[in-house]
Design a protein around this motif. Structure first.
Motif, PDB file in Angstrom:
ATOM      1  N   ALA A   1       0.842  -1.207   0.000  1.00 39.26           N
ATOM      2  CA  ALA A   1       0.000   0.000   0.000  1.00 39.26           C
ATOM      3  C   ALA A   1       0.872   1.251   0.000  1.00 39.26           C
ATOM      4  CB  ALA A   1      -0.933  -0.003   1.215  1.00 39.26           C
ATOM      5  N   ALA A   2       1.947   1.235   0.766  1.00 40.47           N
ATOM      6  CA  ALA A   2       2.871   2.376   0.781  1.00 40.47           C
ATOM      7  C   ALA A   2       3.530   2.548  -0.579  1.00 40.47           C
ATOM      8  CB  ALA A   2       3.932   2.172   1.865  1.00 40.47           C
ATOM      9  N   ALA A   3       3.941   1.446  -1.190  1.00 40.63           N
ATOM     10  CA  ALA A   3       4.557   1.514  -2.519  1.00 40.63           C
ATOM     11  C   ALA A   3       3.575   2.062  -3.543  1.00 40.63           C
ATOM     12  CB  ALA A   3       5.039   0.126  -2.946  1.00 40.63           C
ATOM     13  N   ASP A   4       2.326   1.621  -3.452  1.00 40.47           N
ATOM     14  CA  ASP A   4       1.319   2.106  -4.392  1.00 40.47           C
ATOM     15  C   ASP A   4       1.035   3.593  -4.208  1.00 40.47           C
ATOM     16  OD1 ASP A   4       1.026  -0.351  -5.647  1.00 40.47           O
ATOM     17  OD2 ASP A   4      -0.567  -0.998  -4.293  1.00 40.47           O
ATOM     18  N   ALA A   5       1.076   4.059  -2.973  1.00 44.18           N
ATOM     19  CA  ALA A   5       0.883   5.497  -2.735  1.00 44.18           C
ATOM     20  C   ALA A   5       1.999   6.291  -3.408  1.00 44.18           C
ATOM     21  CB  ALA A   5       0.848   5.782  -1.233  1.00 44.18           C
ATOM     22  N   ALA A   6       3.230   5.814  -3.277  1.00 47.45           N
ATOM     23  CA  ALA A   6       4.349   6.514  -3.920  1.00 47.45           C
ATOM     24  C   ALA A   6       4.242   6.422  -5.436  1.00 47.45           C
ATOM     25  CB  ALA A   6       5.680   5.932  -3.441  1.00 47.45           C
ATOM     26  N   ASP A   7       3.820   5.279  -5.952  1.00 48.57           N
ATOM     27  CA  ASP A   7       3.616   5.161  -7.400  1.00 48.57           C
ATOM     28  C   ASP A   7       2.532   6.118  -7.876  1.00 48.57           C
ATOM     29  OD1 ASP A   7       5.533   3.360  -8.295  1.00 48.57           O
ATOM     30  OD2 ASP A   7       4.276   1.602  -7.920  1.00 48.57           O
ATOM     31  N   ALA A   8       1.468   6.264  -7.083  1.00 58.24           N
ATOM     32  CA  ALA A   8       0.405   7.202  -7.450  1.00 58.24           C
ATOM     33  C   ALA A   8       0.951   8.610  -7.583  1.00 58.24           C
ATOM     34  CB  ALA A   8      -0.717   7.171  -6.414  1.00 58.24           C
ATOM     35  N   ALA A   9       1.893   8.945  -6.721  1.00 57.43           N
ATOM     36  CA  ALA A   9       2.497  10.275  -6.760  1.00 57.43           C
ATOM     37  C   ALA A   9       3.484  10.408  -7.914  1.00 57.43           C
ATOM     38  CB  ALA A   9       3.209  10.564  -5.442  1.00 57.43           C
ATOM     39  N   ALA A  10       4.129   9.322  -8.273  1.00 61.96           N
ATOM     40  CA  ALA A  10       5.201   9.374  -9.257  1.00 61.96           C
ATOM     41  C   ALA A  10       4.706   9.438 -10.698  1.00 61.96           C
ATOM     42  CB  ALA A  10       6.115   8.165  -9.099  1.00 61.96           C
ATOM     43  N   TYR A  11       3.567   8.859 -10.960  1.00 61.37           N
ATOM     44  CA  TYR A  11       3.133   8.697 -12.346  1.00 61.37           C
ATOM     45  C   TYR A  11       1.815   9.406 -12.620  1.00 61.37           C
ATOM     46  CZ  TYR A  11       6.776   5.244 -12.044  1.00 61.37           C
ATOM     47  OH  TYR A  11       7.983   4.631 -11.832  1.00 61.37           O
ATOM     48  N   ALA A  12       1.674   9.898 -13.843  1.00 58.31           N
ATOM     49  CA  ALA A  12       0.479  10.635 -14.242  1.00 58.31           C
ATOM     50  C   ALA A  12      -0.773   9.770 -14.174  1.00 58.31           C
ATOM     51  CB  ALA A  12       0.650  11.207 -15.644  1.00 58.31           C
ATOM     52  N   ALA A  13      -0.661   8.519 -14.497  1.00 61.97           N
ATOM     53  CA  ALA A  13      -1.813   7.619 -14.473  1.00 61.97           C
ATOM     54  C   ALA A  13      -2.003   7.082 -13.056  1.00 61.97           C
ATOM     55  CB  ALA A  13      -1.620   6.478 -15.463  1.00 61.97           C
ATOM     56  N   ALA A  14      -2.240   7.989 -12.146  1.00 62.70           N
ATOM     57  CA  ALA A  14      -2.259   7.641 -10.724  1.00 62.70           C
ATOM     58  C   ALA A  14      -3.474   6.815 -10.314  1.00 62.70           C
ATOM     59  CB  ALA A  14      -2.204   8.914  -9.886  1.00 62.70           C
ATOM     60  N   TYR A  15      -4.520   6.791 -11.106  1.00 62.76           N
ATOM     61  CA  TYR A  15      -5.752   6.178 -10.631  1.00 62.76           C
ATOM     62  C   TYR A  15      -5.592   4.712 -10.249  1.00 62.76           C
ATOM     63  CZ  TYR A  15      -6.496   4.042 -15.208  1.00 62.76           C
ATOM     64  OH  TYR A  15      -6.366   3.314 -16.353  1.00 62.76           O
ATOM     65  N   ALA A  16      -4.866   3.954 -11.028  1.00 61.46           N
ATOM     66  CA  ALA A  16      -4.726   2.533 -10.723  1.00 61.46           C
ATOM     67  C   ALA A  16      -3.996   2.329  -9.408  1.00 61.46           C
ATOM     68  CB  ALA A  16      -3.994   1.811 -11.850  1.00 61.46           C
ATOM     69  N   TYR A  17      -2.986   3.127  -9.169  1.00 70.06           N
ATOM     70  CA  TYR A  17      -2.213   2.980  -7.943  1.00 70.06           C
ATOM     71  C   TYR A  17      -3.012   3.407  -6.718  1.00 70.06           C
ATOM     72  CZ  TYR A  17       1.594   2.170 -11.131  1.00 70.06           C
ATOM     73  OH  TYR A  17       2.370   1.667 -12.122  1.00 70.06           O
ATOM     74  N   ALA A  18      -3.818   4.434  -6.866  1.00 68.65           N
ATOM     75  CA  ALA A  18      -4.644   4.861  -5.738  1.00 68.65           C
ATOM     76  C   ALA A  18      -5.602   3.753  -5.336  1.00 68.65           C
ATOM     77  CB  ALA A  18      -5.405   6.134  -6.096  1.00 68.65           C
ATOM     78  N   ALA A  19      -6.226   3.139  -6.296  1.00 67.50           N
ATOM     79  CA  ALA A  19      -7.140   2.043  -5.999  1.00 67.50           C
ATOM     80  C   ALA A  19      -6.392   0.869  -5.391  1.00 67.50           C
ATOM     81  CB  ALA A  19      -7.876   1.613  -7.264  1.00 67.50           C
ATOM     82  N   ASN A  20      -5.239   0.561  -5.938  1.00 64.73           N
ATOM     83  CA  ASN A  20      -4.451  -0.546  -5.396  1.00 64.73           C
ATOM     84  C   ASN A  20      -4.025  -0.277  -3.961  1.00 64.73           C
ATOM     85  OD1 ASN A  20      -4.572  -2.131  -7.666  1.00 64.73           O
ATOM     86  ND2 ASN A  20      -2.667  -1.369  -8.509  1.00 64.73           N
ATOM     87  N   ALA A  21      -3.628   0.946  -3.675  1.00 65.20           N
ATOM     88  CA  ALA A  21      -3.201   1.276  -2.316  1.00 65.20           C
ATOM     89  C   ALA A  21      -4.333   1.062  -1.338  1.00 65.20           C
ATOM     90  CB  ALA A  21      -2.692   2.713  -2.248  1.00 65.20           C
ATOM     91  N   ALA A  22      -5.502   1.521  -1.693  1.00 70.76           N
ATOM     92  CA  ALA A  22      -6.643   1.340  -0.802  1.00 70.76           C
ATOM     93  C   ALA A  22      -6.986  -0.133  -0.661  1.00 70.76           C
ATOM     94  CB  ALA A  22      -7.839   2.125  -1.318  1.00 70.76           C
ATOM     95  N   ALA A  23      -6.937  -0.863  -1.747  1.00 72.08           N
ATOM     96  CA  ALA A  23      -7.243  -2.292  -1.694  1.00 72.08           C
ATOM     97  C   ALA A  23      -6.210  -3.036  -0.848  1.00 72.08           C
ATOM     98  CB  ALA A  23      -7.299  -2.867  -3.099  1.00 72.08           C
ATOM     99  N   ASN A  24      -4.945  -2.715  -1.043  1.00 71.54           N
ATOM    100  CA  ASN A  24      -3.912  -3.366  -0.232  1.00 71.54           C
ATOM    101  C   ASN A  24      -4.059  -3.014   1.242  1.00 71.54           C
ATOM    102  OD1 ASN A  24      -2.441  -4.971  -2.046  1.00 71.54           O
ATOM    103  ND2 ASN A  24      -1.441  -3.168  -2.877  1.00 71.54           N
ATOM    104  N   ALA A  25      -4.414  -1.782   1.514  1.00 68.44           N
ATOM    105  CA  ALA A  25      -4.624  -1.390   2.903  1.00 68.44           C
ATOM    106  C   ALA A  25      -5.781  -2.181   3.508  1.00 68.44           C
ATOM    107  CB  ALA A  25      -4.899   0.107   2.988  1.00 68.44           C
ATOM    108  N   ALA A  26      -6.854  -2.326   2.758  1.00 66.98           N
ATOM    109  CA  ALA A  26      -7.991  -3.107   3.240  1.00 66.98           C
ATOM    110  C   ALA A  26      -7.587  -4.568   3.427  1.00 66.98           C
ATOM    111  CB  ALA A  26      -9.164  -2.988   2.280  1.00 66.98           C
ATOM    112  N   ASN A  27      -6.797  -5.105   2.514  1.00 67.52           N
ATOM    113  CA  ASN A  27      -6.331  -6.488   2.642  1.00 67.52           C
ATOM    114  C   ASN A  27      -5.492  -6.666   3.894  1.00 67.52           C
ATOM    115  OD1 ASN A  27      -7.591  -7.304   0.327  1.00 67.52           O
ATOM    116  ND2 ASN A  27      -5.799  -7.029  -0.963  1.00 67.52           N
ATOM    117  N   ALA A  28      -4.746  -5.642   4.254  1.00 63.24           N
ATOM    118  CA  ALA A  28      -3.913  -5.720   5.450  1.00 63.24           C
ATOM    119  C   ALA A  28      -4.766  -5.872   6.698  1.00 63.24           C
ATOM    120  CB  ALA A  28      -3.015  -4.489   5.572  1.00 63.24           C
TER     121      ALA A  28
END
Length: 184
Positions: free
Chosen positions: A133-160
């Motif tokens: 989830a932390a990695a996905d948050a940083a990826d969301a910040a790093a890349y223009a196509a942030a939407y996929a990473y934002a969703a992944n971060a939230a999903a990974n956080a929920a999985n945790a």
């Protein structure tokens, strides 16, 4: 805010989600979110938020999700700081979106993925999910196509927090995403 069948189809929503959405004629987004939460359709909510939020809010959403669960990782790996650094790198992009900060976020995301992989290999799945989830948050910040990473971060956080039968953490994360969406 209203959501229509046409908008869902234009966004390539899956047919099952469109069908579920259309089962209730009330297309008010707050009403629909409550239905999707009750039906435990977390991926649908993340999908929606990842398309409706503006870029900086997608990053904020991803960071919030990662921060909600980072303690799981840090308790298992107290001397490992790469996932925390990924979250901090993402926050810097929100504060000042520069090429340098985006590059730093990308590098921090890669490092956090390495930490997550190590945690997963050590049979610490929840800790790994938090680090991802932390990695996905940083990826969301790093890349223009942030939407996929934002969703992944939230999903990974929920999985945790999968062990949480009521999934209160997931509701907290989604509620934050909804707040970002409706307060703009």
């Amino acid at each position: 805010m209203k959501v229509t069948k046409q908008w869902l189809l234009k966004q390539d929503a899956c047919s099952e989600s469109v069908k579920f959405f259309l089962q209730d004629k009330n297309n008010d987004i707050d009403h629909q979110f409550k239905r999707f939460i009750k039906a435990k359709r977390s991926s649908d909510i993340n999908w929606f938020l990842s398309r409706k939020l503006k870029r900086k809010d997608k990053i904020r959403y991803a960071v919030f999700a990662a921060e909600c669960v980072i303690d799981i990782y840090e308790k298992k790996h107290p001397d490992e700081h790469r996932p925390r650094k990924a979250i901090e790198a993402a926050k810097k992009v929100v504060e000042k979106d520069t090429k340098q900060n985006r590059y730093a976020a990308a590098a921090a995301a890669d490092a956090a993925v390495d930490a997550a992989n190590a945690a997963y290999a050590a049979d610490a799945a929840n800790a790994a999910a938090a680090a991802y989830a932390a990695a996905d948050a940083a990826d969301a910040a790093a890349y223009a196509a942030a939407y996929a990473y934002a969703a992944n971060a939230a999903a990974n956080a929920a999985n945790a927090y999968a062990a949480d039968a009521k999934n209160e953490m997931y509701k907290k994360i989604v509620s934050y995403g909804i707040k970002l969406l409706v307060t703009k």
